[in-house]
Design a protein around this motif. Structure first.
Motif, mmCIF file in Angstrom:
data_model
loop_
_atom_site.group_PDB
_atom_site.id
_atom_site.type_symbol
_atom_site.label_atom_id
_atom_site.label_comp_id
_atom_site.label_asym_id
_atom_site.label_seq_id
_atom_site.Cartn_x
_atom_site.Cartn_y
_atom_site.Cartn_z
ATOM 1 N N MET A 1 11.628 -37.823 -16.170
ATOM 2 C CA MET A 1 12.346 -38.693 -15.245
ATOM 3 C C MET A 1 11.754 -40.102 -15.240
ATOM 4 N N THR A 2 10.422 -40.200 -15.193
ATOM 5 C CA THR A 2 9.805 -41.522 -15.158
ATOM 6 C C THR A 2 10.022 -42.280 -16.457
ATOM 7 N N ASP A 3 10.096 -41.551 -17.597
ATOM 8 C CA ASP A 3 10.387 -42.214 -18.866
ATOM 9 C C ASP A 3 11.791 -42.814 -18.838
ATOM 10 N N LEU A 4 12.733 -42.091 -18.254
ATOM 11 C CA LEU A 4 14.107 -42.582 -18.148
ATOM 12 C C LEU A 4 14.166 -43.825 -17.258
ATOM 13 N N LEU A 5 13.452 -43.804 -16.149
ATOM 14 C CA LEU A 5 13.412 -44.961 -15.254
ATOM 15 C C LEU A 5 12.804 -46.175 -15.948
ATOM 16 N N ALA A 6 11.746 -45.956 -16.710
ATOM 17 C CA ALA A 6 11.112 -47.062 -17.436
ATOM 18 C C ALA A 6 12.040 -47.611 -18.507
ATOM 19 N N LEU A 7 12.739 -46.748 -19.202
ATOM 20 C CA LEU A 7 13.682 -47.168 -20.239
ATOM 21 C C LEU A 7 14.857 -47.941 -19.636
ATOM 22 N N ALA A 8 15.308 -47.509 -18.483
ATOM 23 C CA ALA A 8 16.461 -48.142 -17.828
ATOM 24 C C ALA A 8 16.075 -49.340 -16.966
ATOM 25 N N TYR A 9 14.802 -49.645 -16.866
ATOM 26 C CA TYR A 9 14.322 -50.682 -15.952
ATOM 27 C C TYR A 9 15.088 -52.003 -16.044
ATOM 28 N N PRO A 10 15.256 -52.614 -17.226
ATOM 29 C CA PRO A 10 15.961 -53.909 -17.250
ATOM 30 C C PRO A 10 17.402 -53.797 -16.746
ATOM 31 N N TRP A 11 18.061 -52.684 -17.074
ATOM 32 C CA TRP A 11 19.447 -52.480 -16.632
ATOM 33 C C TRP A 11 19.502 -52.242 -15.128
ATOM 34 N N THR A 12 18.562 -51.471 -14.623
ATOM 35 C CA THR A 12 18.503 -51.198 -13.188
ATOM 36 C C THR A 12 18.227 -52.479 -12.416
ATOM 37 N N LYS A 13 17.314 -53.282 -12.935
ATOM 38 C CA LYS A 13 16.981 -54.546 -12.282
ATOM 39 C C LYS A 13 18.189 -55.488 -12.274
ATOM 40 N N ALA A 14 18.907 -55.557 -13.394
ATOM 41 C CA ALA A 14 20.111 -56.401 -13.467
ATOM 42 C C ALA A 14 21.166 -55.915 -12.479
ATOM 43 N N LEU A 15 21.377 -54.611 -12.421
ATOM 44 C CA LEU A 15 22.350 -54.049 -11.480
ATOM 45 C C LEU A 15 21.933 -54.350 -10.043
ATOM 46 N N SER A 70 22.725 -51.723 -3.960
ATOM 47 C CA SER A 70 21.448 -52.419 -3.798
ATOM 48 C C SER A 70 20.341 -51.439 -3.442
ATOM 49 N N TRP A 71 20.633 -50.547 -2.507
ATOM 50 C CA TRP A 71 19.643 -49.565 -2.088
ATOM 51 C C TRP A 71 19.303 -48.584 -3.215
ATOM 52 N N VAL A 72 20.323 -48.048 -3.874
ATOM 53 C CA VAL A 72 20.087 -47.048 -4.926
ATOM 54 C C VAL A 72 19.308 -47.659 -6.082
ATOM 55 N N ALA A 73 19.743 -48.826 -6.544
ATOM 56 C CA ALA A 73 19.039 -49.490 -7.649
ATOM 57 C C ALA A 73 17.639 -49.911 -7.212
ATOM 58 N N GLY A 74 17.505 -50.396 -5.979
ATOM 59 C CA GLY A 74 16.193 -50.785 -5.470
ATOM 60 C C GLY A 74 15.234 -49.610 -5.395
ATOM 61 N N LEU A 75 15.727 -48.475 -4.940
ATOM 62 C CA LEU A 75 14.869 -47.282 -4.885
ATOM 63 C C LEU A 75 14.501 -46.809 -6.287
ATOM 64 N N ALA A 76 15.436 -46.929 -7.228
ATOM 65 C CA ALA A 76 15.114 -46.581 -8.621
ATOM 66 C C ALA A 76 14.012 -47.501 -9.154
ATOM 67 N N LEU A 77 14.068 -48.777 -8.807
ATOM 68 C CA LEU A 77 13.023 -49.710 -9.230
ATOM 69 C C LEU A 77 11.678 -49.342 -8.609
ATOM 70 N N VAL A 78 11.702 -48.974 -7.334
ATOM 71 C CA VAL A 78 10.465 -48.589 -6.643
ATOM 72 C C VAL A 78 9.851 -47.344 -7.289
ATOM 73 N N LEU A 79 10.690 -46.437 -7.751
ATOM 74 C CA LEU A 79 10.201 -45.196 -8.359
ATOM 75 C C LEU A 79 9.767 -45.373 -9.814
#
Length: 148
Positions: A1-15, A70-79
């Motif tokens: 899960m954390t690898d997926l979050l790290a891989l998606a980080y730029p997209w999550t941040k943009a969203l 905003s909340w969902v993407a923000g929490l994904a960034l925090v995680l």
């Protein structure tokens, strides 16, 4: 899960940034609509109905979804590992600012209902409350960029 979050980080941040911009636009504009509704809405049935439609659509179709994303993407960034250092002050001040923004959003939703019932505040009070998201935005941006 954390690898997926790290891989998606730029997209999550943009969203997250896009959703926050949309949410903020609504938080700035809805109180302005309330000012017009409170001050000019009593000049006949047509302005009142137009304000009600604009307020309802802005809240339901733009602001609510933007807040959720905003909340969902923000929490994904925090995680995402390595992004937030909770021993610093800035994540806590940002969190407080986001909670304040969320409270303001809910307050606006309540004020829309009050205006529908004919019990809204004065235009002057809505103008004053319209400054709150600006202050919260400054707190959030300074927290994230300066990282104090």
């Amino acid at each position: 899960m954390t690898d997926l979050l790290a891989l998606a980080y730029p997209w999550t941040k943009a969203l997250h940034v896009m959703a926050v911009i949309s949410w903020m636009a609504g938080l700035f504009y809805l109180p302005r609509l309330f000012v017009y509704h409170a001050e000019r809405g009593q000049q006949g049935p047509e302005p009142v109905q137009s304000f009600r439609i604009m307020e309802e659509k802005l809240l339901r179709m733009i602001m609510n979804p933007a807040m959720v994303v905003s909340w969902v993407a923000g929490l994904a960034l925090v995680l995402t590992p390595g992004i937030v250092d909770w021993t610093m002050v800035w994540p806590w001040t940002k969190a407080a600012g986001v909670l304040g923004m969320t409270w303001f959003h809910m307050w606006l939703a309540g004020q829309r209902k009050a205006l529908l019932a004919g019990h809204g505040l004065t235009g002057r009070r809505y103008r004053m409350m319209n400054e709150l998201p600006t202050l919260l935005m400054a707190l959030i941006v300074l927290s994230v960029i300066v990282k104090f």
